[in-house]
Design a protein around this motif. Sequence first.
Motif, mmCIF file in Angstrom:
data_model
loop_
_atom_site.group_PDB
_atom_site.id
_atom_site.type_symbol
_atom_site.label_atom_id
_atom_site.label_comp_id
_atom_site.label_asym_id
_atom_site.label_seq_id
_atom_site.Cartn_x
_atom_site.Cartn_y
_atom_site.Cartn_z
ATOM 1 N N HIS A 107 0.799 -1.380 -0.292
ATOM 2 C CA HIS A 107 -0.482 -0.237 0.211
ATOM 3 C C HIS A 107 0.682 1.578 -0.114
ATOM 4 N N LEU A 108 1.819 1.117 0.977
ATOM 5 C CA LEU A 108 2.741 2.949 0.463
ATOM 6 C C LEU A 108 3.721 2.661 -0.221
ATOM 7 N N ARG A 110 2.827 2.695 -3.430
ATOM 8 C CA ARG A 110 1.825 3.203 -4.478
ATOM 9 C C ARG A 110 1.400 4.598 -3.781
ATOM 10 N N LEU A 111 1.798 4.967 -2.323
ATOM 11 C CA LEU A 111 1.455 6.368 -1.905
ATOM 12 C C LEU A 111 2.946 7.109 -2.555
ATOM 13 N N TRP A 114 3.418 7.847 -6.083
ATOM 14 C CA TRP A 114 2.486 9.082 -6.713
ATOM 15 C C TRP A 114 3.281 10.836 -5.525
ATOM 16 N N GLN A 115 3.247 10.708 -4.188
ATOM 17 C CA GLN A 115 4.100 11.685 -4.089
ATOM 18 C C GLN A 115 5.214 12.660 -4.376
ATOM 19 N N GLN A 151 -0.526 12.414 6.875
ATOM 20 C CA GLN A 151 -0.456 10.615 6.824
ATOM 21 C C GLN A 151 -1.206 9.943 7.990
ATOM 22 N N TRP A 155 -4.356 8.141 8.892
ATOM 23 C CA TRP A 155 -3.987 7.215 9.276
ATOM 24 C C TRP A 155 -5.403 6.769 10.505
ATOM 25 N N LYS A 234 -10.671 -1.219 -2.939
ATOM 26 C CA LYS A 234 -9.155 -0.933 -3.939
ATOM 27 C C LYS A 234 -10.107 -0.115 -4.821
#
Length: 346
Positions: A107-108, A110-111, A114-115, A151, A155, A234
């Motif tokens: 998951h992270l 993909r984040l 993008w960042q 984040q 979270w 998802k």
Amino acid sequence: MSAGAGAGNGDGDGDKAQAGEPHSAVEELLLGGGRAYTRQEVAERAGVGPERTRQIWRALGFAAVDDDARVFTDADAEALRAGERLIAAGLITEESETMMARALGHHLSRLAEWQIHALWTWAGRDPARPVDGAALLEHAAVLLPEMELLQRHVWRRHLAAYAGRALAGAAAPGGHGEAHESGDVRERAVGFTDMVGYTRMTRGLDSTALGRVLDRFESLTGDVVAEGRGRVVKTIGDEVLYVCESAASAADIALELTARAEAEPGLPRLRTGLAHGPVLSRFGDVYGSAVNIAARLTAVARPETVLVNTELAGELAGDTSYTLKVLRPVSVRGYSRLRPVLLRRG
């Protein structure tokens, strides 16, 4: 490559060393220090066996490294120690730590992709010009604390939301489900919604136009699912997977998605499959026959229709908000006689 690598090896190597400086500086900023330790050294500092560090590293999704390569940092050692403390506290086991690492990495990553893209764009990257290392480092230093704050807040909000649902479910008669280390099993409604003709549509769109369609699809589905008190598990290209605690919520979401997509110019028509049954929630994803059936029903649904399985139809039976029409059995992968039920507004 470090800033001094290649020094004295000619102009070409000197240029490479210079080009490596922004990368090294940004990396040290992000990692909280330089790469200083081999696998054996970071394992000794963390009090974890080298093979265990290799297993966790792979689970996080990072590329394999040589045992004598100095790629690990003090932060890596502290993260390993944190995992050991969770194991010692009895919250997780070595096996579930690996599964947790795999979920976090998936998951992270993909984040993070993008960042970095956002940072690269914000820094004004022009392919015709070399990277301005100082400007990039300055932007990264400003943005990193803001990203971490955002984040952490999101979270914690999700932790609070899940904790509330878990406590409410435990308090409800028969609503706690079955909890065990590998996940949580309970009766849920699962929905798959996809865009009809997506593959054909993408042939005629450039990347900018395609991005707008995907953004609109994700925004539409995210809004409707949230409004209907569901949860998006998802989004995979042209398809979204969501879960709900009740069949009625899933039905309302599916029908609303269809209606809103019809009113959206430039957005392909949607179709949805819904199923109700035991669902295993595990590290952010869901599994079980209900998930498989919902996917199969989506594949055979006509545009602008919602198909549900007989279990979900049974949950809705007698509710005048809906009309249900049993269709002929279909043969799909894994199910030789799957009986769809057409769902419409009452």
